[in-house]
Enzyme design. Structure first.
Site, PDB file in Angstrom:
ATOM      1  N   SER A 231       0.844  -1.193   0.000  1.00 56.87           N
ATOM      2  CA  SER A 231       0.000   0.000   0.000  1.00 56.87           C
ATOM      3  C   SER A 231       0.881   1.246   0.000  1.00 56.87           C
ATOM      4  CB  SER A 231      -0.949  -0.005   1.206  1.00 56.87           C
ATOM      5  OG  SER A 231      -0.232  -0.118   2.417  1.00 56.87           O
ATOM      6  N   GLY A 233      -0.524   4.566   0.089  1.00 56.33           N
ATOM      7  CA  GLY A 233      -1.304   5.732   0.461  1.00 56.33           C
ATOM      8  C   GLY A 233      -1.971   6.368  -0.746  1.00 56.33           C
ATOM      9  N   GLU A 235      -0.808   7.270  -3.393  1.00 56.77           N
ATOM     10  CA  GLU A 235      -0.229   6.788  -4.652  1.00 56.77           C
ATOM     11  C   GLU A 235      -0.768   5.419  -5.055  1.00 56.77           C
ATOM     12  OE1 GLU A 235       4.150   7.496  -5.006  1.00 56.77           O
ATOM     13  OE2 GLU A 235       3.916   8.181  -2.935  1.00 56.77           O
ATOM     14  N   GLY A 236      -1.746   4.899  -4.319  1.00 54.95           N
ATOM     15  CA  GLY A 236      -2.349   3.634  -4.695  1.00 54.95           C
ATOM     16  C   GLY A 236      -1.689   2.448  -4.040  1.00 54.95           C
ATOM     17  N   GLY A 262      -6.172   0.978   5.248  1.00 55.49           N
ATOM     18  CA  GLY A 262      -5.298  -0.143   4.900  1.00 55.49           C
ATOM     19  C   GLY A 262      -5.949  -1.487   5.167  1.00 55.49           C
ATOM     20  N   ASP A 263      -6.744  -1.553   6.235  1.00 50.17           N
ATOM     21  CA  ASP A 263      -7.459  -2.789   6.553  1.00 50.17           C
ATOM     22  C   ASP A 263      -8.531  -3.064   5.496  1.00 50.17           C
ATOM     23  OD1 ASP A 263      -5.921  -2.713   8.867  1.00 50.17           O
ATOM     24  OD2 ASP A 263      -7.483  -1.684  10.001  1.00 50.17           O
TER      25      ASP A 263
END
Length: 321
Positions: A231, A233, A235-236, A262-263
């Site tokens: 991940s 953020g 930026e995909g 993120g989860d």
């Protein structure tokens, strides 16, 4: 087919009550007046289970909860139809404080200590996994380890699960991640989801460019991990399998809360694996889960049609292998 084999299980050994305080702006050293406060039952595996349940995937959640404040977790699982297989022990589950800066959208996390556990506390968890971890089951091991458990706890659980034919998706960091990645090839997780910083910790070097991130992810893939999702953020995310390397870019999203994004990405990854989707469709779904969750407070997805519409707007870039 054994119905348990298609079931998804999440494991949260260090759950938390997430108390989110929304501020007009966060200024260190200043006195603040909260705009709003909410408390959610959380922890990485709990959040993953919540998003999967919203999507309609049957999911059981296990781990260890303090019985003195377990009610919010029980309420969440009851509301979403998550099968509750937690072990309850004396004491309180920790509280994590999240300060959301309304001006920037940034969240500052203050994670408090959790319950101290011994190996005996894992007896119930291991029993649930023995029952549920039939061949091809998907088991998510997620989050930090509580005090009292050794760094190789996830490594040991992964080895046991792999021996039963389950596919393990690991979302951890620091020594717990390093120990799991140091295991023999036959005991490695099926998939991992580090962020850039966690991947840098494992690699022992900075990864400032996308090419650097891809190189480190390829190193993990070469060790025997079938799928590496990193991940990034805003930026995909980067997805590396034996067949291809994809970068998935999310659409512009109005952010209500970054807590659990993120989860949600992990949940989307698991949902894609559960449905047997090809990697491009899995990557789109993972990014759509994360982007959809950003529009909601807590570990909640928008309606399915909204998530599907977001997935259709996720842009994919293929990188050279």
């Amino acid at each position: 087919m054994n119905p348990l084999a298609t079931h998804v299980v999440t494991v949260t050994l260090n759950p938390a009550l997430d108390q989110t305080v929304v501020l007009d702006a966060l200024t260190p050293g200043a006195v603040h007046r909260a705009r709003s406060v909410r408390k959610d039952a959380g922890g990485k595996g709990v959040n993953v289970a919540a998003c999967l349940a919203d999507w309609g995937v049957p999911v059981a959640a296990t781990g260890v909860l303090g019985q003195d404040n377990a009610a919010p977790f029980q309420a969440l699982m009851d509301a979403k139809g998550i099968e509750d297989r937690f072990a309850w022990i004396p004491g309180e589950t920790r509280t994590n404080l999240k300060l959301l800066d309304g001006a920037t959208g940034d969240t500052t996390d203050i994670n408090l200590p959790g319950l101290r556990l011994t190996a005996d506390a894992l007896v119930t968890v291991r029993a649930v996994l023995r029952e549920r971890a039939a061949r091809d089951a998907l088991v998510v091991l997620a989050g930090s380890l509580p005090g009292g458990l050794p760094d190789d706890t996830y490594a040991g659980l992964t080895a046991d699960l792999r021996a039963r034919g389950a596919r393990v998706i690991l979302d951890a960091s620091g020594p717990a991640l390093a120990a799991a990645l140091a295991a023999p090839v036959g005991a490695l997780p099926f998939a991992i989801k580090p962020n850039r910083h966690e991947l840098e910790e494992w690699a022992g070097r900075a990864l400032p460019t996308l090419a650097d991130v891809a190189d480190a992810a390829r190193d993990l893939r070469a060790r025997g991990i079938a799928l590496v999702a990193v991940s990034l953020g805003p930026e995909g995310a980067l997805f590396v399998s034996d067949a291809e390397i994809l970068r998935a870019l999310p659409p512009p999203t109005e952010i209500a809360s970054t807590v659990g994004a993120g989860d949600a990405l992990v949940a989307g990854l698991v949902a894609g694996l559960h449905a047997g989707l090809p990697l491009p469709d899995t990557a789109r779904l993972a990014l759509a889960f994360a982007a959809g969750k950003l529009t909601r407070a807590g570990a909640n997805l928008p309606p399915r049609a909204v998530v599907e519409a977001i997935a259709a707007t996720v842009r994919l870039e293929r990188l050279a292998g």
